[in-house]
Design a protein around this motif. Sequence first.
Motif, short mmCIF file in Angstrom:
data_model
loop_
_atom_site.label_atom_id
_atom_site.label_comp_id
_atom_site.label_asym_id
_atom_site.label_seq_id
_atom_site.Cartn_x
_atom_site.Cartn_y
_atom_site.Cartn_z
N CYS A 1 -1.93 3.13 -11.79
CA CYS A 1 -2.49 4.37 -11.25
C CYS A 1 -1.53 4.89 -10.19
O CYS A 1 -0.61 4.18 -9.78
N GLY A 2 -1.71 6.12 -9.78
CA GLY A 2 -0.92 6.66 -8.69
C GLY A 2 -1.45 6.13 -7.38
O GLY A 2 -2.60 5.72 -7.27
N GLY A 3 -0.61 6.12 -6.35
CA GLY A 3 -1.09 5.87 -5.01
C GLY A 3 -1.75 7.14 -4.49
O GLY A 3 -1.32 8.25 -4.83
N PRO A 4 -2.82 7.02 -3.69
CA PRO A 4 -3.52 8.21 -3.21
C PRO A 4 -2.60 9.20 -2.48
O PRO A 4 -2.73 10.42 -2.67
N GLN B 1 -0.03 -1.83 -11.58
CA GLN B 1 0.96 -1.34 -10.61
C GLN B 1 0.46 -0.03 -10.01
O GLN B 1 0.06 0.89 -10.73
N ILE B 2 0.50 0.05 -8.67
CA ILE B 2 0.16 1.29 -7.97
C ILE B 2 1.48 2.01 -7.67
O ILE B 2 2.33 1.49 -6.96
N TYR C 1 -5.47 3.19 1.98
CA TYR C 1 -5.93 3.60 0.64
C TYR C 1 -5.29 2.74 -0.44
O TYR C 1 -5.92 2.46 -1.46
N GLN C 2 -4.06 2.30 -0.22
CA GLN C 2 -3.47 1.31 -1.13
C GLN C 2 -4.31 0.04 -1.10
O GLN C 2 -4.61 -0.57 -2.12
N SER D 1 -0.64 -4.26 2.51
CA SER D 1 -1.54 -3.74 1.47
C SER D 1 -2.27 -4.88 0.77
O SER D 1 -3.29 -4.65 0.12
N GLY D 2 -1.75 -6.12 0.89
CA GLY D 2 -2.35 -7.25 0.19
C GLY D 2 -1.84 -7.40 -1.24
O GLY D 2 -2.33 -8.25 -1.99
#
Length: 346
Positions: A141-144, A201-202, A222-223, A254-255
Amino acid sequence: MTGVQRFLSACARHPVDRTPVWLMRQAGRYLPEYRAVRERVDFWTLCTTPDLAVEVSLQPVERFGTDACIVFSDILVVVAAMGAKVAFTEEGPRLEDPVRTARDVKRLRTFDPASDTGFVLETLSRLRRELGERAALIGFCGGPLTLAAYLTEGGGSKNFLRLKDLLYRSPETAHELLATLADACAAYAASQVRAGAHAVQIFDTWAGELTPQAYEEFALPYQRRIVNTVRRAGAPVIVYVNGCAGILELMARSGADVLSVDWRIDLSAARARLGSGVGLQGNVDPAILTTTVEAVRNAAAAALRAAGPLGHILNLGHGVLPQTPPECVRAFVESAQSPSLLANEG
Ligand code: CP3
């Protein structure tokens, strides 16, 4: 080891028989078999038709034997489902009616992965069956922050002045937009895991355009929200930011299991700064793959040496460029598959 075992072991920083390898944008216009499909249908049809999306996702896996297969789609699928009018042009994506005010944010529709993006979930479950054990299946997905950049700018940008106007002039509205996007992406990514993705994967490509302070305020939380949701669904997470050298330690917060880094930092320096608690993916300059096979072999060997054998996934620092000769991608993949070939070159 099978491709799946090799890739998941690297994500967990466990020993591997050799470093796994795949490339961001490995399915794309540099491949003649991709261009042949694109002659018949437009990009959006390709993304939304599982038969075709499965076919092009598999093309680089079959041609080169990469250890991972990323589902063919685009990060903008989610914002399109939320009501943004997205068009893919020769110069890249264009969005009508940019989001710039609190009212624009309220206009975004709630997103339901199953009903809005069932075509992606179906593509994933079919890919999982087709691949078996030979390659790990990656959802994304995209990162916010990156999605917010497209929504505010209405397309790509050089200085991101519209995005930054929102962040600095109206931080509350920015946070509302980012939280809405993060919730949508978290639900989307978790549904991809349930549909068969081994990892997610972000792509927070443009988060590296922020100051470290702004990254910490507007990108990192947000990540983290997406990372937590995907890990609870049972899959490792890779976070990618282009231009991440100045924010590497923040990015690790981000973890994510693996940080995907660009070519502006040496992997040994990244490793020294991060310690051994996180995996690294990358980081060859994609421009090198438009030059010679020898230069590609040298750059891949340097990345493998700098990263060491534990917790590394060989990849580029950004996507494959359309001008890339397929032989250069083959040489890149072979550098991980047969490291002895590299040793012989001295
Ligand atoms: O990695 C893969 O092979 C999976 C497919 C994938 C695409 N886009 C296919 C695509 C992925 C993971 C993406 C992510 C994406 N999309 C990002 C983040 C990563 C990055 O590259 O920075 C971004 C910013 C986008 C938005 C986007 N989509 C842009 C900027 C463009 C135009 C640039 C270009 O290469 O044309 C797209 C269109 C797009 N997405 C294409 C592909 C293969 C080209 C479309 C075509 O066939 O004409």
